[in-house]
Write a protein that holds these residues in place. Structure first.
Motif, short mmCIF file in Angstrom:
data_model
loop_
_atom_site.label_atom_id
_atom_site.label_comp_id
_atom_site.label_asym_id
_atom_site.label_seq_id
_atom_site.Cartn_x
_atom_site.Cartn_y
_atom_site.Cartn_z
N LEU A 1 0.66 -1.20 -0.13
CA LEU A 1 -0.03 -0.13 0.07
C LEU A 1 0.89 1.07 -0.21
CD1 LEU A 1 -2.81 1.11 0.06
CD2 LEU A 1 -2.79 1.03 2.60
N SER A 2 2.09 1.16 0.64
CA SER A 2 2.99 2.34 0.73
C SER A 2 3.46 2.67 -0.79
CB SER A 2 4.14 2.05 1.26
OG SER A 2 5.00 1.11 0.98
N ILE A 3 3.53 1.70 -1.82
CA ILE A 3 4.00 1.90 -3.09
C ILE A 3 2.75 2.78 -4.06
CG2 ILE A 3 4.75 1.01 -5.00
CD1 ILE A 3 6.33 -1.10 -3.67
N ILE A 4 1.58 2.04 -3.63
CA ILE A 4 0.32 2.20 -4.48
C ILE A 4 0.01 3.94 -3.90
CG2 ILE A 4 -2.00 1.87 -4.54
CD1 ILE A 4 -1.65 -1.02 -4.02
N VAL A 5 -0.23 3.97 -2.68
CA VAL A 5 -0.40 5.49 -2.26
C VAL A 5 0.55 6.44 -2.91
CG1 VAL A 5 -0.46 6.97 -0.38
CG2 VAL A 5 -1.44 4.78 -0.11
N VAL B 1 7.47 12.84 -12.74
CA VAL B 1 8.58 11.96 -12.36
C VAL B 1 9.32 12.60 -11.16
CG1 VAL B 1 10.88 11.29 -13.09
CG2 VAL B 1 8.94 10.88 -14.69
N VAL B 2 9.46 13.97 -11.11
CA VAL B 2 10.01 14.21 -9.75
C VAL B 2 9.00 14.43 -8.68
CG1 VAL B 2 10.82 16.65 -9.06
CG2 VAL B 2 11.52 15.87 -11.23
N LEU B 3 7.84 14.66 -9.01
CA LEU B 3 6.80 14.40 -7.81
C LEU B 3 6.79 12.95 -7.34
CD1 LEU B 3 4.61 15.70 -6.30
CD2 LEU B 3 3.00 15.14 -8.03
N ALA C 1 8.05 9.00 -3.01
CA ALA C 1 8.56 7.79 -2.57
C ALA C 1 9.76 8.01 -1.53
CB ALA C 1 9.28 6.97 -4.06
N CYS C 2 10.44 8.96 -1.74
CA CYS C 2 11.50 9.36 -0.73
C CYS C 2 11.02 9.70 0.50
CB CYS C 2 12.48 10.40 -1.50
SG CYS C 2 13.58 9.67 -2.70
N SER C 3 9.83 10.55 0.49
CA SER C 3 9.20 11.02 1.55
C SER C 3 8.82 9.74 2.59
CB SER C 3 8.18 12.00 1.27
OG SER C 3 8.58 13.11 0.72
N SER C 4 8.17 8.79 1.68
CA SER C 4 7.56 7.72 2.56
C SER C 4 8.59 6.91 3.07
CB SER C 4 6.81 6.66 1.39
OG SER C 4 7.86 6.16 0.50
N LEU D 1 15.16 3.09 -4.97
CA LEU D 1 14.95 1.73 -5.62
C LEU D 1 13.53 1.91 -5.82
CD1 LEU D 1 15.31 -1.00 -6.85
CD2 LEU D 1 14.96 -2.22 -4.70
N VAL D 2 12.64 2.17 -4.90
CA VAL D 2 10.99 2.27 -5.17
C VAL D 2 11.02 3.75 -6.23
CG1 VAL D 2 9.09 2.92 -3.64
CG2 VAL D 2 10.78 1.44 -2.80
#
Length: 249
Positions: free
Chosen positions: A17-21, A58-60, A65-68, A105-106
């Motif tokens: 879910l962390s990737i999906i969100v 892409v930047v967003l 991803a990095c914030s998560s 990686l994410v």
């Protein structure tokens, strides 16, 4: 470092879910916003608006991803594993790099999904193989900087609620005060100055030039690479400094 990287990857894929969100909002921007705003932007001479906004999206998604990735620190603190790692015979740089590389990686996984979906909207990398390599490098630098910054900020704050609030307060202004959604020629005055001072404007412009097949000039790309290399070193040093302070507490 690899053990920590693998540990975080397992957590991430146990919690998909962390990737999906983190990719859901950028996907909405890419598909829905480009469809709606693209009609109006045709008057500016932009043919494929999806290709035009893809660099900003892409930047967003890299930001998201990095914030998560910073959330992992709060989870590790709550279950005690964060402190077990601190007393383990592991180099501090390996602890930081292992977690940062997981976020990177994410980021690449989610960016790949964006590019695959953008193919359905006739988006192609106009600069060929060299362009693809430059895109990989620019995304890596963006993700490395943001993951280091997220790691540092996550160690500064007491809980994930405040962390998410702070990260949104950083990410959203950076995104909107850039050329992510509009051509720089449409800006003027103080807003144009603010947008040009935003370093991510230059990442987005470089990615856009590569994707749209513009002329690749070393004089344009190299300063951006140098700037973000320095920023990456700065965010990594901040993350290292804060982790060492945690060790001494």
């Amino acid at each position: 470092m690899l053990n920590i990287l693998w540990r975080n990857i397992k957590w991430r894929f146990q919690n998909p879910l962390s990737i999906i969100v983190t990719i859901l909002q950028p996907l909405i921007w890419l598909v829905m916003y480009s469809a709606v705003a693209g009609q109006a932007m045709k008057k500016t001479g932009i043919g494929n608006y999806t290709a035009f906004i893809l660099p900003g999206i892409v930047v967003l998604v890299t930001f998201s991803a990095c914030s998560s990735g910073g959330i992992i620190n709060f989870i590790m603190k709550s279950n005690g594993s964060f402190y077990r790692i601190l007393i383990a015979p592991v180099k501090r740089k390996d602890v930081v790099l292992g977690q940062m590389l997981e976020a990177i990686l994410v980021s690449f996984i989610e960016v790949t999904i964006l590019f695959v979906i953008s193919l359905l909207f006739s988006v192609r990398v106009g600069s060929g193989f060299l362009g693809v390599l430059l895109i990989i490098l620019l995304i890596f630098l963006t993700a490395f900087f943001m993951s280091g910054l997220a790691y540092f900020i996550s160690l500064l704050l007491p809980n994930e609620v405040i962390y998410e609030t702070i990260m949104n307060a950083i990410v959203l202004p950076i995104f909107f005060l850039s050329t992510a959604l509009f051509p720089p020629e449409s800006l003027s005055g103080g807003l144009a100055i603010a947008v040009n001072l935003n370093p991510f404007t230059h990442i987005i412009n470089s990615l856009r030039r590569i994707i749209l097949g513009g002329e690749l000039l070393i004089a344009d790309i190299l300063p951006v690479i140098i700037l973000f290399t320095v920023m990456c070193l700065g965010s990594f040093m901040l993350a290292m400094w804060k982790l060492k302070k945690e060790t001494l507490q």
